[in-house]
Design a protein around this motif. Structure first.
Motif, PDB file in Angstrom:
ATOM      1  N   SER A 354       0.820  -1.211   0.000  1.00 53.64           N
ATOM      2  CA  SER A 354       0.000   0.000   0.000  1.00 53.64           C
ATOM      3  C   SER A 354       0.851   1.257   0.000  1.00 53.64           C
ATOM      4  O   SER A 354       0.616   2.201  -0.778  1.00 53.64           O
ATOM      5  N   THR A 358       1.193   3.932  -3.125  1.00 51.00           N
ATOM      6  CA  THR A 358       0.867   5.345  -2.901  1.00 51.00           C
ATOM      7  C   THR A 358       2.000   6.246  -3.362  1.00 51.00           C
ATOM      8  O   THR A 358       1.775   7.274  -4.024  1.00 51.00           O
ATOM      9  N   ARG A 362       1.727   8.869  -6.543  1.00 52.00           N
ATOM     10  CA  ARG A 362       2.014  10.280  -6.294  1.00 52.00           C
ATOM     11  C   ARG A 362       3.085  10.785  -7.259  1.00 52.00           C
ATOM     12  O   ARG A 362       2.963  11.876  -7.837  1.00 52.00           O
TER      13      ARG A 362
END
Length: 402
Positions: A354, A358, A362
């Motif tokens: 996770s 992320t 980004r």
């Protein structure tokens, strides 16, 4: 379980009062130093001592290997506290692991032992036909390396066993960094390894880790399937892992980038062995610098793969590591042609899927690109994951269409 009396001659270590024993009973393979009563007797045990782990009520839980110098003070090696860790014990563990690999692969090139998940905590064995490379990354295995290597030869029929003593794991166990030829004769040249239609050159004597990374095999295969007529960029390429797989899949070109000149030389040899030298290019340099330069050159590729070393090998490095993964994603996303594919990989234990995803999303967003996740890849089945031990599932590979 064998009656405790059969193991009465073994030393004993004991969990602290109120410690939850269910983790050990349900398969968790470690006990940490702050979970064990570390009296003078325990601290005086030689690293690698085989002992019985008991709960605070003196009930035997498991047979463990003890290392008072490590934060992982005890590694479970058998739930039978009466087990005899002898040649036959090693052969049984190795035979079980070999049976799985024989079912998975049609050639003897694979990870034979993947530590705890194969019942040999802290031990890695990679096989290159009749050459085995052992990394005994725990004190108990290092102390029994001759027994382990002889059993490995007997079970596999290999001729040569090498000990690779490099890596951070051994230093955490207080072990040396002295590699050696344990059995047979050391190879005098890199070993050609066929995989996914490509040929890789493994330097098992002087290369990184055991000489080749088998864990990415299924992700290499996925890239090969995407590569027909593609222009490919393989960042942090080592010996050409993704780049050579792409060439085997029909890529029109593959640029491999790495900081190591010897690794790139092996990648070049692999391309030559595949008769693909005319489609292969290597560039040595710092990956971030090369990514920046390629952007300044307005270069674009249909398929970009970034497989860096562990930016977050432990929790203290997590924040900095995630920032590095984000930067890789931002710089590499800018190089992907419209409708191209970007693959981003992590082998960091501390960065879970996770957190890694992320950071990648980004970074891609900061490059002004819109990603669609088309595949999440993990290590191959010769790197089995122990469900109770999250650290054994370290490898993540995310494939995005941009």
């Amino acid at each position: 379980m064998t009656a405790p009396s059969l193991a009465s001659d073994r030393p004993v270590i004991r969990l602290r009062p109120k410690m939850d024993t269910r983790r050990i009973r349900h398969g968790f393979p470690w006990a940490y130093a702050n979970e064990v009563v570390t009296d003078r007797r325990t601290k005086a045990m030689a690293p690698g001592t085989i002992a019985v782990l008991e709960d605070s009520h003196r009930t035997p839980l498991a047979l463990v290997a003890v290392n008072p110098a490590s934060k992982i003070i005890a590694r479970v090696i058998d739930m039978d506290v009466g087990a005899d860790v002898d040649a036959n014990w090693f052969k049984a563990r190795l035979a079980k692991a070999l049976n799985l690999r024989d079912r998975l692969f049609d050639a003897p090139y694979y990870r034979l032992i993947h530590a705890e998940a194969d019942g040999l905590p802290g031990v890695v064995i990679d096989r290159f036909d009749d050459v085995l490379v052992i990394q005994p990354n725990a004190a108990w295995a290092d102390a029994r390396i001759d027994l382990l290597s002889e059993a490995a030869l007997a079970v596999t029929g290999a001729r040569t066993v090498l000990k690779n003593a490099s890596g951070r794991a051994r230093s955490l166990e207080g072990l040396d960094d002295v590699s050696a030829v344990l059995q047979g004769t050391a190879p005098v040249a890199p070993i050609p390894v066929p995989m996914n239609g490509a040929t890789y050159m493994a330097d098992v004597m002087g290369g990184q880790k055991t000489g080749l990374f088998y864990d990415q095999r299924p992700n290499h295969a996925f890239v090969a399937g995407l590569a027909r007529d593609a222009r490919v960029l393989d960042m942090f390429s080592h010996v050409g892992g993704f780049g050579l797989a792409a060439l085997a899949g029909g890529a029109i070109s593959a640029l491999c980038v790495d900081g190591s000149a010897p690794a790139l030389a092996l990648a070049s040899q692999g391309a030559a062995a595949m008769d693909a030298s005319d489609r292969f290019e290597a560039r040595q340099g710092d990956a971030f610098d090369v990514l920046t330069t390629l952007g300044q050159e307005n270069r674009t590729f249909d398929l970009v793969i970034c497989d860096p070393p562990a930016f977050a090998p432990a929790k203290p490095a997590l924040d900095a590591g995630l920032r590095a993964y984000e930067r890789v994603a931002r710089l590499s996303a800018a190089l992907v042609a419209p409708n191209g594919i970007l693959a981003l990989c992590s082998c960091s234990h501390a960065a879970d899927l996770s957190a890694f995803q992320t950071a990648c999303v980004r970074g891609i967003g900061k490059a002004g690109r819109t990603p669609a996740l088309i595949r999440t890849g993990f290590a191959g089945p010769d790197h089995p994951l122990m469900p109770q031990l999250a650290e054994s599932g370290y490898l993540k590979a995310l494939f995005f269409r941009l």
